[in-house]
Design an enzyme around this catalytic site. Structure first.
Site, mmCIF file in Angstrom:
data_model
loop_
_atom_site.group_PDB
_atom_site.id
_atom_site.type_symbol
_atom_site.label_atom_id
_atom_site.label_comp_id
_atom_site.label_asym_id
_atom_site.label_seq_id
_atom_site.Cartn_x
_atom_site.Cartn_y
_atom_site.Cartn_z
ATOM 1 N N SER A 147 6.501 -4.579 -1.669
ATOM 2 C CA SER A 147 6.216 -3.181 -1.968
ATOM 3 C C SER A 147 6.412 -2.347 -0.703
ATOM 4 O O SER A 147 7.493 -2.344 -0.130
ATOM 5 C CB SER A 147 4.795 -3.065 -2.548
ATOM 6 N N TRP A 148 5.389 -1.630 -0.237
ATOM 7 C CA TRP A 148 5.499 -0.927 1.041
ATOM 8 C C TRP A 148 5.837 -1.910 2.155
ATOM 9 O O TRP A 148 6.595 -1.598 3.087
ATOM 10 C CB TRP A 148 4.203 -0.181 1.364
ATOM 11 N N ASP A 197 8.691 -4.308 -13.483
ATOM 12 C CA ASP A 197 7.951 -3.579 -12.451
ATOM 13 C C ASP A 197 7.950 -2.087 -12.775
ATOM 14 O O ASP A 197 9.001 -1.450 -12.810
ATOM 15 C CB ASP A 197 8.611 -3.831 -11.089
ATOM 16 N N GLY A 201 0.830 -1.196 0.000
ATOM 17 C CA GLY A 201 0.000 0.000 0.000
ATOM 18 C C GLY A 201 0.867 1.249 0.000
ATOM 19 O O GLY A 201 1.412 1.624 -1.041
ATOM 20 N N HIS A 247 5.032 -5.935 -10.936
ATOM 21 C CA HIS A 247 4.989 -5.648 -9.502
ATOM 22 C C HIS A 247 4.187 -6.671 -8.711
ATOM 23 O O HIS A 247 4.485 -6.917 -7.545
ATOM 24 C CB HIS A 247 4.394 -4.254 -9.286
#
Length: 330
Positions: free
Chosen positions: A113-114, A272, A46, A300
């Site tokens: 990711s985050w 990505d 996120g 991604h």
């Protein structure tokens, strides 16, 4: 391996519930898989996204005991969309409280990711609790990442049609003020229509970067509850991005440098467009003893088949060897 046909069924739930972490926040969590299996902590991305059953299909239920939770303000945690007392420092403390609450001694940290940035921040703060780390599609939280994601000369130059649509829905984006406009439109107390337009434009732009080269799908028809959830998701994300994840790129890389002794595998799709492969190279250079795999044909999403296979392979390797010393990588 079709992207919608993962090799494992969703790991069966062992327990789930709400966990009070203070500051008015209660976190939804679930523990699933094998009761005495290798403990794994799953950190969602996120920021703002939350967890779903499909993510449990990345883990062999006969081998792993997996803990998933929705971070503050996310998913099924309450208050959803809440940004009060919601920073990376609080999230790190929440993770450690949850580990102690579940009686887990040490676990393998799995973040994408985050979630990869949060994983680095957690591992460097509580190394004694970490068996190792698998970091996918790393977001480093710095200005270069934001300029790429929200810039006409970054991802906007590649997905030009989607960027044009984003700018049409949110005109300040064309003037280089995309994030500021999103923060203003999605902040607490913002106009409901402006919030809906901003959230739907953001979701469409994100989807275009996650699925590059595919014909854009028709915008989904969302009911009132789905629109409210989307607004809350992006409200939290705007809050974190406006503050560079309460970290920043140099802080993430410095934290990675303190992870010496923690086995780490870094995986990143070569295609990505959300988080560039340069992030993986920088993280690998900063993280002592880490192993790196740039995955061909993957973007991604962890559900791009080549990346799914690589992630499952990394998990299996760690379960068998307890490290990544002989795992394929640079």
């Amino acid at each position: 391996m079709p992207s919608d046909a993962l090799p494992f069924p969703p790991a069966p739930l062992l327990e789930h519930g709400m966990f009070d972490v203070g500051d008015g926040h209660r976190l939804y969590f679930e523990r699933c898989g094998k009761p005495d299996g290798l403990p794994v902590l799953f950190l969602h991305g996120g920021p703002g996204s939350g967890c779903n059953p499909r993510q449990r299909q990345l883990f062999d239920p006969a081998r792993f005991q997996v803990v998933l939770f929705d971070q503050r303000g996310c998913g099924r945690s309450t208050p959803r969309g809440g940004c009060h007392a919601n920073t990376t420092r609080e999230l790190i403390d929440d993770i450690e409280r949850l580990r102690l609450h579940l009686g887990i001694g040490r676990w393998l940290v799995f973040g994408g990711s985050w979630g990869a940035a949060l994983g680095v921040a957690y591992c460097s703060t509580h190394p004694q609790a970490c068996l190792g780390a698998i970091l996918r599609g790393s977001f480093l939280t710095g200005q270069p990442d934001l300029d790429w994601f929200f810039g006409p000369e970054g991802a906007g130059a590649i997905c030009a049609d989607a960027w044009s649509s984003f700018c049409t829905a949110l005109p300040p984006a064309a003037e280089g003020r995309a994030l500021a406009a999103l923060c203003a439109s999605l902040g607490e107390g913002a106009d409901a229509r402006a919030a809906r337009v901003a959230a739907e434009a953001w979701a469409a732009w994100e989807e275009a970067l996650i699925t590059p080269g595919r014909a854009p799908a028709a915008p989904p028809v969302r009911d009132a509850a789905e629109r409210a959830a989307l607004i809350d998701k992006y409200r939290v994300q705007a809050h974190y991005l406006a503050h560079r994840g309460f970290l920043g790129e140099e802080t993430v890389l410095e934290a990675a440098g303190r992870m010496a002794g923690i086995p780490a595998a870094i995986l990143h799709g070569r295609l990505d467009l959300v988080c560039r492969a340069r992030n993986a190279l920088r993280l690998h250079a900063a993280l002592p003893g880490s192993r790196l795999q740039l995955v061909e044909g993957a973007g991604h999403s962890p559900f791009d088949p080549p990346l799914t296979r690589a992630l499952i392979g990394a998990l299996a390797h760690f379960a068998e060897h307890g490290d990544f010393a002989r795992w394929p990588g640079a």
